[in-house]
Structures are given as C-alpha cells and as structure tokens.
Design an enzyme around this catalytic site. Structure first.
Site, mmCIF file in Angstrom:
data_model
loop_
_atom_site.group_PDB
_atom_site.id
_atom_site.type_symbol
_atom_site.label_atom_id
_atom_site.label_comp_id
_atom_site.label_asym_id
_atom_site.label_seq_id
_atom_site.Cartn_x
_atom_site.Cartn_y
_atom_site.Cartn_z
ATOM 1 N N GLU A 31 0.857 -1.191 0.000
ATOM 2 C CA GLU A 31 0.000 0.000 0.000
ATOM 3 C C GLU A 31 0.886 1.230 0.000
ATOM 4 O OE1 GLU A 31 -2.253 -0.425 3.611
ATOM 5 O OE2 GLU A 31 -3.022 -2.373 2.991
ATOM 6 N N LYS A 55 2.265 4.638 1.508
ATOM 7 C CA LYS A 55 2.353 5.200 2.854
ATOM 8 C C LYS A 55 2.125 6.702 2.722
ATOM 9 C CE LYS A 55 5.169 4.973 7.005
ATOM 10 N NZ LYS A 55 5.187 6.409 7.295
ATOM 11 N N ASP A 92 1.596 10.438 3.553
ATOM 12 C CA ASP A 92 2.258 11.180 4.619
ATOM 13 C C ASP A 92 1.281 12.142 5.291
ATOM 14 O OD1 ASP A 92 4.276 11.864 6.243
ATOM 15 O OD2 ASP A 92 5.359 13.087 4.784
ATOM 16 N N TYR A 134 -7.160 1.850 6.087
ATOM 17 C CA TYR A 134 -6.362 0.683 5.729
ATOM 18 C C TYR A 134 -6.406 -0.460 6.734
ATOM 19 C CZ TYR A 134 -3.032 3.382 8.514
ATOM 20 O OH TYR A 134 -2.445 4.140 9.484
ATOM 21 N N LYS A 150 10.929 3.033 3.219
ATOM 22 C CA LYS A 150 11.026 4.487 3.123
ATOM 23 C C LYS A 150 11.833 4.844 1.881
ATOM 24 C CE LYS A 150 9.491 6.845 6.444
ATOM 25 N NZ LYS A 150 10.043 7.155 7.653
ATOM 26 N N CYS A 204 39.367 19.478 27.123
ATOM 27 C CA CYS A 204 37.924 19.651 26.990
ATOM 28 C C CYS A 204 37.617 21.116 26.678
ATOM 29 C CB CYS A 204 37.232 19.233 28.287
ATOM 30 S SG CYS A 204 35.492 19.670 28.328
ATOM 31 N N CYS A 216 35.878 22.743 29.926
ATOM 32 C CA CYS A 216 36.485 22.955 31.239
ATOM 33 C C CYS A 216 38.012 22.898 31.209
ATOM 34 C CB CYS A 216 35.937 21.947 32.249
ATOM 35 S SG CYS A 216 36.511 20.269 31.959
ATOM 36 N N CYS A 228 35.902 13.707 28.242
ATOM 37 C CA CYS A 228 36.477 14.670 29.170
ATOM 38 C C CYS A 228 36.668 13.924 30.490
ATOM 39 C CB CYS A 228 35.526 15.845 29.357
ATOM 40 S SG CYS A 228 35.883 16.811 30.826
ATOM 41 N N CYS A 267 33.054 18.510 35.227
ATOM 42 C CA CYS A 267 32.979 19.333 34.016
ATOM 43 C C CYS A 267 31.607 19.997 33.949
ATOM 44 C CB CYS A 267 33.201 18.465 32.783
ATOM 45 S SG CYS A 267 32.931 19.362 31.246
HETATM 46 S S1 IVH Z 1 -0.246 0.116 8.768
HETATM 47 C C1 IVH Z 1 0.146 -1.810 13.053
HETATM 48 N N1 IVH Z 1 -0.714 1.156 6.421
HETATM 49 O O1 IVH Z 1 2.484 5.021 8.760
HETATM 50 C C2 IVH Z 1 0.631 -1.002 11.922
HETATM 51 N N2 IVH Z 1 0.247 2.574 8.080
HETATM 52 O O2 IVH Z 1 4.469 3.792 11.328
HETATM 53 C C3 IVH Z 1 -0.380 -0.096 11.380
HETATM 54 N N3 IVH Z 1 0.597 4.885 7.348
HETATM 55 O O3 IVH Z 1 1.288 5.314 12.043
HETATM 56 C C4 IVH Z 1 0.122 0.803 10.307
HETATM 57 N N4 IVH Z 1 -0.196 4.629 5.312
HETATM 58 O O4 IVH Z 1 0.122 6.696 10.235
HETATM 59 C C5 IVH Z 1 -0.227 1.386 7.655
HETATM 60 N N5 IVH Z 1 -1.227 1.936 4.312
HETATM 61 C C6 IVH Z 1 -0.755 2.158 5.532
HETATM 62 C C7 IVH Z 1 -0.287 3.435 5.930
HETATM 63 C C8 IVH Z 1 0.227 3.596 7.226
HETATM 64 C C9 IVH Z 1 0.332 5.485 6.163
HETATM 65 C C10 IVH Z 1 1.216 5.544 8.510
HETATM 66 C C11 IVH Z 1 0.438 5.402 9.793
HETATM 67 C C12 IVH Z 1 1.366 4.746 10.776
HETATM 68 C C13 IVH Z 1 2.715 4.953 10.134
HETATM 69 C C14 IVH Z 1 3.592 3.719 10.326
#
Ligand code: IVH
Length: 662
Positions: free
Chosen positions: A110, A112, A114, A220, A308, A402, A405, A420, A425
């Site tokens: 999926e 992610k 932001d 989700y 990421k 240091c 000091c 140090c 200090c």
């Molecule tokens: S699953 C138990 N799916 O990313 C895990 N997270 O650290 C549940 N996020 O806090 C997260 N899109 O705010 C999941 N398709 C997606 C997401 C998603 C964005 C964010 C969410 C979460 C952070 C993960």
C-alpha cells in the site's frame, strides 16, 4: 412520518451516495450545483425539524466551534507503528524472517501516505468518535473536525455493534499549495509540509476552518468486528470500500519479495506524480492467519514493514567543526553548515558522531558535502564532494583539552569516543540537567537548554534537584522572563514532582538504563528504596534486565553523589513511587510464551492480558521462560519447552489458574 420527513431521509441518502461517488470512487455522478441544492434543502428541513437532526446527517459535517481543548481518549489496544527499511537488501531480510514462520506468503503493498493516523469508531453503524494516535496509548478526540472530511462515512452500509477503522488523514498537494498561498497573502506563517498542515488542521478548535482545508482520508485497517469473516488484508480493503470508506486504489498484491522490490523501485520514481505526498510504501503479509502467527514485537507488527524512499540529498558547506560535550563526558564533533532546506526543514548542524567517522569520510573544514536526514529526521553528512575542493580546506583534530572545562581528554583503547576526564565538568552537569527536564524524563514545560544555562551561570542551581528549591521571584529575574512566564515555569517544575518512579529513574541518567528499562524497574519494584536495595542477581532475574543494566544500577546506587541527590529530591517532595497499577500484577517477573491456536483468545488479546497484569509476553522459549500456554497445532516452541523442562499449560488450565483473579 410526513412527506417532509420522508424527503429528509431521501436527501440524506442521496447526499451520502454523492459523497461516496465523489470522494470514495473519484467518479462524481451529479454536478456541484445539484449537490449544493440538495444540501441546502436538507439544511432547511432540519431547521424545521430539529428533533430529526442526527449525528450521522451530512449537514453535521460543516462543524462549529469545539468547546475546549481536545479530550483525551485511551485506545482499546495500543496503536503500534511500523519498522522501517531503506533498500532491497533490507526487504529481502524482512522476507527471510517472515518465511521462517510462513512458507508461502503473498504481500499487499500500500502507499504510505504522509499524514497522520486517525482512528474512527463506529457504534451500531454510526461514527461516534475520531481520535489521533497520540503516544499510541492515549490520543486526542477530534470527532467534530473529522466529521468535516466529506469522504469519511458517517454511517456504515452494514451496521455492526462496534467497528474501529484506522487510516491516514492527509492534505492533498493542491489543497496544501492553495492554503500556503492564502497564508502568505495574509502574512501568516506557512506550513512546512502537507503532513504538518493536515495535523494542524485536524487540531483546529474551530471545525469550520478544518472544513475549508479540504482534507482527505484513506482507510487501511480494521479491528473489532467479530461478525465479519475476513481472511486477508486485500479483503479488509475490499470490505472497507464496500462499507463506504475511501481506500487508496494504488494497492497491489504480489506473490514474492522480488515482485515487491521492483514495485518499490517503480514507485520511487513515480511518487511525484501522485496528487498527495507519500513518504514510502507499506508491505503487509496478506493472509490474516499468517499475520496472527507472526504477531508483534513490543513496538511493531512482525508482519508489516515500511519501505522508506531514499532521503533527499542536498549540497552545502561545512563552515566549521565544533565539539559538544554530553552528559557522560563524550566529546561529539558537530558540523556547522551553511543553512539549507532538507525534507521540509532548515538544517544548520549535523552530528559527525566521532573522529573515526570523520577520518573515514575524510571530512574537512571548508568542504562541500552532501547531507540528508537519516530516517527522515537526523541530519547527517553522506559524503564529501572532493572534486569541489580548492585546497583551502583544513583537517580537523580532536582537542586534547575539553573545550568546556580545559581538563584533559582521553580515548580509551577499544572505544571510538573521546571523553572529558573531569568529574565536575560544567558541560556534563549542564547536559545531565537538560536530560533530567526533557520530555521523556521529568517533562518540565517551558524549561529548555538556554534557560538551564542561564540558571547555572547565575548560580541559581548546581544540579537538577536544586530546581525544586527555586522560588518564582528568582525565576522572574531571568532574562526574557515576565511575571506570568515565571509563574508558569514555577508551576511546571512543581507539577513535575509527580511524574512518578519510571520517569524519575530515566531522568537520573543511570548509564545503560533507558526509558524501557526504567518502566520495567518501576513496575516491578514500585518504590525507589526497593530498587536501591536490589542486588545484581535479583535484578537480572527480571525479564529484559541483563547483567550490564543490573551492574550499572547497583554501581549507580552505591555512589555518594546518587545518595546526595536522592535525599535532595526526596526532601523537595519529588515522588519516589509508581502509582499502583489498575490490574493485579499476577505475572510480575514472569516471562510467558503463547504458541499455537487458542479457542477463546486472539493472540493479541492474551498478550495484552499478560502485559497488563505485569508479565512479559515473550516470543521465544528460553531458560528464562516461566511457562508456556499451548493451543492447537503448537510446534517448535512447545517441543523446546518440553526439552528445557518448562511448564506447559493448556488454555483451560491457564484460565482456571488466572482468569478469575482480576
Ligand atoms: S499500517 C500496526 N498502512 O504510517 C501497523 N500505516 O508507522 C499499522 N501509514 O502510524 C500501520 N499509510 O500513520 C499502515 N497503508 C498504511 C499506511 C500507514 C500510512 C502511517 C500510519 C502509521 C505509520 C507507520
């Protein structure tokens, strides 16, 4: 029911339907003016029949003023977050771990998005509450504001007794650009990125402002519905669509990790074409049975990971390298940079960690370098651009004295750090106080490093305990303090006396004892005096406390300086105990492993039960395991328990032994 009332119900249904076509499917079937006309007619009717206005009416989305600050909500289960990976190798490693438990896996990938996590709670099919994630345990109630997000359904298609939906509230790039333009014209500060803008909008006290910001929501995850029979994450997403939720349509199912990896690489390039910002992808094991089998660590699920995108790399200049002295006396070289904007914020410093790293990367004062934010947060130098050298660059050397000091510094054989050597200090003392007051420790609002520095210079305090003997008139004398701010700080210092044992232990800065160990110790012993008396053997018997931590604690409590500061804190009225816990601590000091399929407990439920009652729900069997609860089809963990002679309980035996003790 009269004709007006019937018309009112028809209008509501049609408006909901139009909202779903528009926001959920992105396929509007009626024009904006037709939509507005329906909404106006409905508002008219509701004015005439106020008794018929219900929480789920589309008119309720327009919102009004939220009464006061946002009330806190405790989540049913702690909301975990995801572990991150940054490249193909780490994705393969994740897959390898998965396949030790599940031989054939499918993955759902999926986007992610932001934004910020928003949890929606439906009761009897109606949206009754929306909350932020907060610290994962307690969030803020933002229902009125979330109602203004038109794509969030106010009512489920098929009502259930209770359904919790987790998703992401976000601001589309177009709304973000428009909002910042408007703010600039009005002379207001602009938002750094869409995530901050979305978070700011959902924490508005006036919901009409939130409504104008045009936020979006993608669902989700669900929890709670025992009534629905769902076997996979792809089915969860389909179910959510059926119930009227917006689900990001770009998710895909893959048969193996190599397919996932090429998809990640494609999206790394394509992400800029999306109408909203994403900071990565989320990879989830599709089968919910396999997800249960894989379970959770204390922080995150084992069945999902966030990929990421590679961090943005920006060029700048190292203008100087300075030394910061930490609370343990370690000298950390830090680069002073020409300020540049990286991933949404201005960066002017970057830690260089230690001398070895400076040599390895060959960083010199005056160099042009590429910097990024490690894990999207901490600024770091990636590499030097040697082709841009002019010959004017200077090599850096660690100081023999240091810088704070003047005492001698030393690097012990086998260590990378220079330290140090002075016990007194001033930098060490200052940093210890800064740690003491920090958010995860005593959390004293309005007291930052600069004020601590001033207090030390004007000899108002020598150590952290002295803070509690200050009077508000003394604070008033500090630079930039007025009567009101002095009183506020005085109150904040006073309030911090009641943070409790776990926070105080962490604040004391015992080497090797972090936040987690502090919580474990506080929960186990409940009072400082019991921890002081504990022997290393006793400490080591506690799950998650190893010999390093145990010895460090014993050593710390034998020091005269510890004795002195504890007496000062106690005399000042700082609380040395942990609040009694809500549940009887049946499993205190016990490490329990659950394996196989249980009849009446879901894996998560039983693990929560164990932890709430003071135990550790461990994932593997070892000599430290107290007992194992084994269900159907228990495999290698059960065999191992038998080999080690560890007691094994059936579900019935466990319930008979512990369930009625609450
Ligand atoms: S699953 C138990 N799916 O990313 C895990 N997270 O650290 C549940 N996020 O806090 C997260 N899109 O705010 C999941 N398709 C997606 C997401 C998603 C964005 C964010 C969410 C979460 C952070 C993960």
């Amino acid at each position: 029911m009269n004709a007006d009332q019937e018309r009112l119900l028809v209008l509501r249904r049609e408006i909901e339907h139009a909202n779903f076509n528009y926001y959920g499917l992105d396929q509007p079937k009626i024009s904006d003016s037709e939509y507005d006309a329906m909404l106006r007619e409905l508002l008219e009717l509701e004015k005439r029949y106020p008794e018929l206005v219900t929480l789920d009416s589309p008119t309720q989305r327009v919102g009004g003023i939220v009464a006061k600050d946002f009330p806190k909500v405790r989540h049913l289960e702690p909301l975990l977050s995801l572990d991150n990976v940054f490249n193909a190798g780490e994705l393969r490693e994740f897959d390898r771990r998965i396949r030790t438990v599940a031989s054939h896996v499918q993955y759902v990938v999926e986007l992610k998005v932001d934004g910020l996590t928003v949890i929606l709670t439906y009761e009897e099919g109606v949206l009754v509450r929306a909350a932020t994630r907060g610290d994962g345990e307690v969030g803020e109630e933002i229902t009125a504001n979330v109602r203004t997000i038109t794509s969030v359904p106010l009512r489920l298609k098929t009502p259930l007794r209770r359904l919790d939906v987790r998703g992401e509230g976000y601001m589309p790039k177009a709304s973000f650009a428009r909002l910042n333009e408007e703010r600039e014209e009005e002379g207001l500060v602009t938002f750094a990125n869409p995530r901050n803008a979305a978070a700011g909008s959902l924490r508005q006290l006036n919901s009409r402002i939130t409504a104008r910001r045009k936020l979006g929501y993608f669902a989700y995850q669900i929890s709670g519905p025992a009534e629905v029979d769902i076997g996979s994450q792809a089915e969860v997403l389909r179910y959510l669509v059926e119930q009227g939720f917006p689900v990001d349509p770009n998710y895909k199912v893959f048969r193996n990790i190599e397919e996932v990896i090429s998809h990640c690489q494609e999206l790394t390039l394509e992400r800029h074409n999306l109408p909203y910002e994403i900071d990565g992808l989320v990879i989830k094991v599709n089968d919910l049975g396999q997800q249960r089998e894989l379970g959770f660590t204390s922080k995150s699920p084992r069945w999902a990971i966030a990929y990421k995108f590679p961090a943005e790399q920006i060029e700048t200049e190292v203008r100087d390298i300075i030394i910061r002295v930490g609370r343990t006396g370690v000298l950390t070289p830090t680069a002073v940079l020409r300020p540049v904007l990286v991933a949404g914020s201005t960066v002017s410093r970057a830690t260089l960690h230690n001398m070895d790293l400076i040599c390895e990367k060959d960083i010199r004062i005056g160099d042009q370098v590429l910097i990024h934010k490690a894990g999207d947060v901490i600024p770091e130098v990636v590499r030097v651009l040697p082709e841009k050298r002019t010959g004017q660059e200077r090599l850096f050397e660690m100081p023999v004295n240091c810088p704070e000091c003047g005492s001698a510094t030393e690097r012990k054989p086998g260590e990378v750090a220079w330290r140090c050597l002075s016990k007194v200090c001033p930098a060490k003392q200052r940093e210890a106080i800064i740690h003491f007051i920090s958010r995860d420790a005593m959390n004293i609002d309005g007291l930052g490093p600069a004020v601590v520095q001033q207090m030390l210079e004007s000899e108002l305090i020598k150590d952290a305990a002295d803070l509690y003997n200050l009077e508000s008139f003394q604070l008033y004398k500090l630079e930039r303090f007025g009567q009101k701010s002095a009183e506020n700080l005085f109150k904040a210092i006073n309030d911090s006396k009641n943070r409790g044992l776990a926070a105080l232990l962490f604040a004391l800065g015992i080497p090797n004892v972090g936040e987690k160990a502090s919580k474990i110790l506080a929960r186990y012993y409940l009072t400082m005096s019991k921890i002081k008396e504990a022997t290393a053997e006793e400490l080591q018997a506690i799950p998650d406390i190893g010999p390093t931590i145990a010895n460090s604690i014993v050593h710390f409590f034998n020091l005269k300086s510890t004795h002195d500061i504890l007496i000062k804190l106690e005399t000042a009225g700082v609380k040395m105990t942990e609040a009694e816990l809500a549940y009887p601590q049946l499993f205190l000091g016990k490490s329990i492993v659950v394996t196989g399929k249980l009849q009446r407990w879901d894996r998560r439920m039983i693990e929560n039960f164990i932890e709430e009652h003071g135990g550790k729900a461990a994932s593997s069997v070892s000599k430290k395991t107290t007992f194992v609860i084994a269900g159907e089809k228990a495999g290698s963990k059960l065999t191992k328990a038998r080999e080690l002679g560890i007691p094994v309980l059936t579900e019935d035996e466990f319930e008979r032994g512990y369930l009625d003790k609450d």
